[in-house]
Design a protein around this motif. Structure first.
Motif, PDB file in Angstrom:
ATOM      1  N   MET A   1       0.840  -1.190   0.000  1.00  0.00           N
ATOM      2  CA  MET A   1       0.000   0.000   0.000  1.00  0.00           C
ATOM      3  C   MET A   1       0.873   1.237   0.000  1.00  0.00           C
ATOM      4  N   GLY A   2       0.493   2.205  -0.810  1.00  0.00           N
ATOM      5  CA  GLY A   2       1.237   3.451  -0.893  1.00  0.00           C
ATOM      6  C   GLY A   2       0.834   4.438   0.189  1.00  0.00           C
ATOM      7  N   ILE A   3       1.497   5.573   0.157  1.00  0.00           N
ATOM      8  CA  ILE A   3       1.175   6.644   1.094  1.00  0.00           C
ATOM      9  C   ILE A   3       0.432   7.741   0.346  1.00  0.00           C
ATOM     10  N   ILE A   4      -0.403   8.454   1.075  1.00  0.00           N
ATOM     11  CA  ILE A   4      -1.160   9.574   0.524  1.00  0.00           C
ATOM     12  C   ILE A   4      -0.508  10.853   1.031  1.00  0.00           C
ATOM     13  N   ILE A   5      -0.146  11.724   0.086  1.00  0.00           N
ATOM     14  CA  ILE A   5       0.497  12.991   0.436  1.00  0.00           C
ATOM     15  C   ILE A   5      -0.374  14.139  -0.029  1.00  0.00           C
ATOM     16  N   SER A   6      -0.763  14.962   0.915  1.00  0.00           N
ATOM     17  CA  SER A   6      -1.471  16.201   0.631  1.00  0.00           C
ATOM     18  C   SER A   6      -0.408  17.282   0.485  1.00  0.00           C
ATOM     19  N   SER A   7      -0.425  17.950  -0.669  1.00  0.00           N
ATOM     20  CA  SER A   7       0.642  18.898  -0.979  1.00  0.00           C
ATOM     21  C   SER A   7       0.108  20.313  -1.176  1.00  0.00           C
ATOM     22  N   PHE A   8       0.602  21.224  -0.361  1.00  0.00           N
ATOM     23  CA  PHE A   8       0.303  22.655  -0.495  1.00  0.00           C
ATOM     24  C   PHE A   8       0.899  23.142  -1.811  1.00  0.00           C
ATOM     25  N   ILE A   9       0.265  24.086  -2.457  1.00  0.00           N
ATOM     26  CA  ILE A   9       0.767  24.624  -3.715  1.00  0.00           C
ATOM     27  C   ILE A   9       2.203  25.146  -3.544  1.00  0.00           C
ATOM     28  N   GLY A  10       3.064  24.730  -4.440  1.00  0.00           N
ATOM     29  CA  GLY A  10       4.445  25.195  -4.425  1.00  0.00           C
ATOM     30  C   GLY A  10       5.403  24.364  -3.590  1.00  0.00           C
ATOM     31  N   CYS A  11       4.926  23.262  -3.005  1.00  0.00           N
ATOM     32  CA  CYS A  11       5.793  22.429  -2.158  1.00  0.00           C
ATOM     33  C   CYS A  11       6.625  21.424  -2.953  1.00  0.00           C
ATOM     34  N   GLY A  12       6.511  21.453  -4.273  1.00  0.00           N
ATOM     35  CA  GLY A  12       7.400  20.633  -5.077  1.00  0.00           C
ATOM     36  C   GLY A  12       6.820  19.339  -5.588  1.00  0.00           C
ATOM     37  N   ARG A  13       5.506  19.249  -5.680  1.00  0.00           N
ATOM     38  CA  ARG A  13       4.873  18.037  -6.195  1.00  0.00           C
ATOM     39  C   ARG A  13       5.348  17.726  -7.618  1.00  0.00           C
ATOM     40  N   GLU A  14       5.324  18.722  -8.492  1.00  0.00           N
ATOM     41  CA  GLU A  14       5.745  18.513  -9.890  1.00  0.00           C
ATOM     42  C   GLU A  14       7.218  18.130  -9.970  1.00  0.00           C
ATOM     43  N   TYR A  15       8.060  18.833  -9.233  1.00  0.00           N
ATOM     44  CA  TYR A  15       9.492  18.518  -9.210  1.00  0.00           C
ATOM     45  C   TYR A  15       9.689  17.080  -8.734  1.00  0.00           C
ATOM     46  N   PHE A  16       8.988  16.713  -7.680  1.00  0.00           N
ATOM     47  CA  PHE A  16       9.115  15.361  -7.132  1.00  0.00           C
ATOM     48  C   PHE A  16       8.719  14.317  -8.170  1.00  0.00           C
ATOM     49  N   ASN A  18       8.706  14.587 -11.410  1.00  0.00           N
ATOM     50  CA  ASN A  18       9.684  14.573 -12.501  1.00  0.00           C
ATOM     51  C   ASN A  18      11.005  13.936 -12.084  1.00  0.00           C
ATOM     52  N   THR A  19      11.395  14.131 -10.847  1.00  0.00           N
ATOM     53  CA  THR A  19      12.684  13.638 -10.359  1.00  0.00           C
ATOM     54  C   THR A  19      12.628  12.178  -9.910  1.00  0.00           C
ATOM     55  N   TYR A  20      11.579  11.798  -9.231  1.00  0.00           N
ATOM     56  CA  TYR A  20      11.518  10.466  -8.622  1.00  0.00           C
ATOM     57  C   TYR A  20      10.493   9.542  -9.268  1.00  0.00           C
ATOM     58  N   GLY A  21       9.900   9.973 -10.370  1.00  0.00           N
ATOM     59  CA  GLY A  21       8.880   9.185 -11.045  1.00  0.00           C
ATOM     60  C   GLY A  21       9.360   7.833 -11.542  1.00  0.00           C
ATOM     61  N   LYS A  22      10.663   7.695 -11.743  1.00  0.00           N
ATOM     62  CA  LYS A  22      11.202   6.402 -12.182  1.00  0.00           C
ATOM     63  C   LYS A  22      11.521   5.502 -10.983  1.00  0.00           C
ATOM     64  N   LYS A  23      11.599   6.094  -9.801  1.00  0.00           N
ATOM     65  CA  LYS A  23      11.918   5.321  -8.593  1.00  0.00           C
ATOM     66  C   LYS A  23      10.666   4.962  -7.800  1.00  0.00           C
ATOM     67  N   ALA A  24       9.595   5.728  -8.010  1.00  0.00           N
ATOM     68  CA  ALA A  24       8.354   5.498  -7.276  1.00  0.00           C
ATOM     69  C   ALA A  24       7.193   5.572  -8.247  1.00  0.00           C
ATOM     70  N   LYS A  25       6.231   4.744  -8.033  1.00  0.00           N
ATOM     71  CA  LYS A  25       5.020   4.773  -8.843  1.00  0.00           C
ATOM     72  C   LYS A  25       4.080   5.807  -8.219  1.00  0.00           C
ATOM     73  N   TYR A  61       0.020   2.097  -6.098  1.00  0.00           N
ATOM     74  CA  TYR A  61       1.013   3.170  -6.237  1.00  0.00           C
ATOM     75  C   TYR A  61       1.812   3.309  -4.956  1.00  0.00           C
ATOM     76  N   ASP A  62       3.049   3.818  -5.095  1.00  0.00           N
ATOM     77  CA  ASP A  62       3.880   4.090  -3.923  1.00  0.00           C
ATOM     78  C   ASP A  62       3.444   5.385  -3.245  1.00  0.00           C
ATOM     79  N   ILE A  63       3.074   6.365  -4.069  1.00  0.00           N
ATOM     80  CA  ILE A  63       2.677   7.682  -3.562  1.00  0.00           C
ATOM     81  C   ILE A  63       1.471   8.166  -4.342  1.00  0.00           C
ATOM     82  N   VAL A  64       0.483   8.661  -3.617  1.00  0.00           N
ATOM     83  CA  VAL A  64      -0.688   9.279  -4.234  1.00  0.00           C
ATOM     84  C   VAL A  64      -0.766  10.707  -3.694  1.00  0.00           C
TER      85      VAL A  64
END
Length: 163
Positions: A1-16, A18-25, A61-64
């Motif tokens: 089971m993956g983890i659920i992350i609530s992300s405030f605008i600008g906290c780096g969701r898109e960067y994350f 793009n950067t870790y998409g090959k390491k985490a689903k 998924y690893d992260i939602v």
């Protein structure tokens, strides 16, 4: 089971992603499920639909990622579903607005962030839900993608995949 992350605008969701998409689903409910009606109002049925969508994929998924709005957090709290929230300290308002300007975010979104930043941070600070695990990003340059907690999780995923 993956983890659920609530992300405030600008906290780096898109960067994350793009950067870790090959390491985490990663599943991004922000992109996959509408949260407002055509008139821009939050709809309880859409929130419930988003919640159901997240719960239907979290095991795959690893992260939602989910939004950090009080409505979204509320639906997860109502269902007694655990999630982590990453959000900035109110002192970082200028940095977050500047980052959105540099990123060329829609000016309407930037104005809304500028107008509501402290209120949104205070709302999260005051959330006493037992399901909400808060991670306040207080230092300049601190985002989801360089959070020690998330990096430890990503490393554990790599370790699990390598056996």
């Amino acid at each position: 089971m993956g983890i659920i992350i609530s992300s405030f605008i600008g906290c780096g969701r898109e960067y994350f992603k793009n950067t870790y998409g090959k390491k985490a689903k990663i599943f991004d409910a922000v992109e996959k499920t509408p949260l407002t009606d055509v008139d821009g109002t939050t709809n309880q049925d859409l929130l419930e639909e988003c919640y159901n969508k997240v719960m239907s994929v979290v095991d795959n998924y690893d992260i939602v990622f989910i939004p950090s709005s009080s409505d979204m957090r509320g639906i997860f709290n109502e269902h007694n579903t655990d999630y982590d929230i990453f959000y900035p300290s109110s002192e970082r308002r200028g940095e977050f607005i500047e980052n959105q300007v540099i990123k060329r975010t829609n000016p309407k979104v930037i104005r809304e962030l500028d107008k509501n930043f402290e209120e949104w941070v205070d709302d999260i600070d005051n959330d006493e839900s037992q399901n909400c695990y808060k991670h306040k990003l207080s230092n300049k340059g601190e985002f989801i993608g360089n959070s020690p907690i998330i990096m430890q999780y990503i490393n554990s995923l790599e370790h699990d995949k390598n056996g």
